[in-house]
Design a protein around this motif. Sequence first.
Motif, PDB file in Angstrom:
ATOM      1  N   HIS A   1       0.844  -1.196   0.000  1.00 28.87           N
ATOM      2  CA  HIS A   1       0.000   0.000   0.000  1.00 28.87           C
ATOM      3  C   HIS A   1       0.874   1.238   0.000  1.00 28.87           C
ATOM      4  O   HIS A   1       1.614   1.501   0.952  1.00 28.87           O
ATOM      5  CB  HIS A   1      -0.932   0.037   1.210  1.00 28.87           C
ATOM      6  CG  HIS A   1      -1.727   1.310   1.289  1.00 28.87           C
ATOM      7  ND1 HIS A   1      -2.768   1.589   0.420  1.00 28.87           N
ATOM      8  CD2 HIS A   1      -1.610   2.396   2.090  1.00 28.87           C
ATOM      9  CE1 HIS A   1      -3.270   2.788   0.708  1.00 28.87           C
ATOM     10  NE2 HIS A   1      -2.576   3.297   1.708  1.00 28.87           N
TER      11      HIS A   1
ATOM     12  N   ASP B   1      -8.915  -0.532  -1.334  1.00 24.73           N
ATOM     13  CA  ASP B   1      -8.504   0.267  -0.184  1.00 24.73           C
ATOM     14  C   ASP B   1      -9.540   1.347   0.074  1.00 24.73           C
ATOM     15  O   ASP B   1     -10.108   1.912  -0.870  1.00 24.73           O
ATOM     16  CB  ASP B   1      -7.138   0.917  -0.419  1.00 24.73           C
ATOM     17  CG  ASP B   1      -6.709   1.748   0.782  1.00 24.73           C
ATOM     18  OD1 ASP B   1      -6.496   1.153   1.848  1.00 24.73           O
ATOM     19  OD2 ASP B   1      -6.618   2.981   0.671  1.00 24.73           O
TER      20      ASP B   1
ATOM     21  N   GLN C   1      -8.865  -3.409   2.250  1.00 29.25           N
ATOM     22  CA  GLN C   1      -8.167  -2.671   3.292  1.00 29.25           C
ATOM     23  C   GLN C   1      -9.022  -1.486   3.753  1.00 29.25           C
ATOM     24  O   GLN C   1      -9.608  -0.789   2.910  1.00 29.25           O
ATOM     25  CB  GLN C   1      -6.829  -2.129   2.766  1.00 29.25           C
ATOM     26  CG  GLN C   1      -5.889  -3.202   2.243  1.00 29.25           C
ATOM     27  CD  GLN C   1      -4.648  -2.584   1.628  1.00 29.25           C
ATOM     28  OE1 GLN C   1      -3.649  -2.352   2.314  1.00 29.25           O
ATOM     29  NE2 GLN C   1      -4.706  -2.293   0.335  1.00 29.25           N
TER      30      GLN C   1
END
Length: 468
Positions: free
Chosen positions: A36, A239, A296
Amino acid sequence: MSANKTFINDNFLLENKYAEELYHNYSKNQPIIDYHNHLNPQFIAEDKIFDNSTQVWINGDHYKWRAMRTLGINEQFVTGNGSDKDKFLNWGKTVPYTMRNPLYHWTHLELARYFDIYDLLNEKSAEKIYIETSEKINSEAYSTQNLLKKANAELVCTTEDPIDNLEHHQKIAQNPFGTKVSTAFRPDKAILISNDGYNGYLDTLGDVSGIAIHTYSDLCNALKNRIEFFAQNGCKLSDHGLDQIYFENFTESEVNTIFKKKRENQILTPEEALKFQSSILLFLSEAYHEKGWVQQFHLGALRNNNARMHRILGPDTGWDSIGDYPQAQKLSSFLNALDSKDKLTKTIIYNLNPADNEVMATMIGNFNDGSVRGKVQFGSGWWFLDQKDGMTKQLNALSNMGLISCFVGMLTDSRSFLSFPRHEYFRRILCNLLGDEIKRGELPNDMEWIGKLVQDISYNNAKEYFKF
């Protein structure tokens, strides 16, 4: 050893022989999986060479900007029209005042690892260091792709909006260079219905997906279209950066009505917005499960606090802080709603408020159902917490209430191509934590087993979890 090398040395942060052995023999040389970050994929695709060290090291780094402002540096030399050299000199002036902030450690690790410079950066040394680092940066050996290879990065995963055409990722895939580059799907702009410009964003999403968005069903279809497109381009993660997980009871009819109101530019109540956000978040999470993605959730930031500076500079420029939102109940309900349908995909939850560490560390255990090793993860110390104290607290909470042995480790969450020593920083902190407990007799002197645990957290667990 010279006086300058007594600070960043081989055993920096390693306080005993056990920590040293764990780091040097088991962790140091493991490749990096940076799953990430916010690196610019265009810079990678073009193998960009920066003109000087300010462009790669200071521009875009709101951590540094906050420190400089706090010291009283004028915005001209932070994000303004000051020269790159003057911005670097002002950063050099700031660095000695950052002691005990992770910026001090990161700065000197980055100077050592990328430039072989062990001098302390300060007002006196700044010009010399600027010249030396800029000469190196402005060369092919320090192009973006070579910087990633220099960091031993096996994988980097950038973060893109659903409307992105992924042209730069496609170019990278056609011209591989040793580091795999992927993307994460971040559809927050489609979720946050109360945001300014929401309807304009949906118009663009409709254009990109080829689906005119008039109804809530149209929106879901457009997002599914983009999920499919991202998957075709190698995406395996999503995400979300949210203040908290949304979970309000809703009916299909309610959500359809709420969405229609928004498209007609009517004002929504806070309750209506939460119902919509709950619905679309559940829809997306079920779609991620269908694709086998990892989802996420970065929770707990209070963003854009300084309205005046947000108007001038925009978001992500250093005006955010830790929020104190309630997290446990809605997060539990959300995960439970997905799990009850057996549609909970692999999930990483990052927490910005350290007061909630134990909440997150225990929450993940509720949904680790034995189907996947470490299926639901308590993510590494993030943003304000990716420093020695924050990482240690996260590691301790996870160890005390879960299995640190299943942890997928560190990431940079950075926009800078020089940020990868944060992985080294984390690994040294991890090895020192374990080495100290071996020394005290709280862990056995079983280097083969504990060394394997360190290797797993540094690399193997992420390799297995993300399956790139």
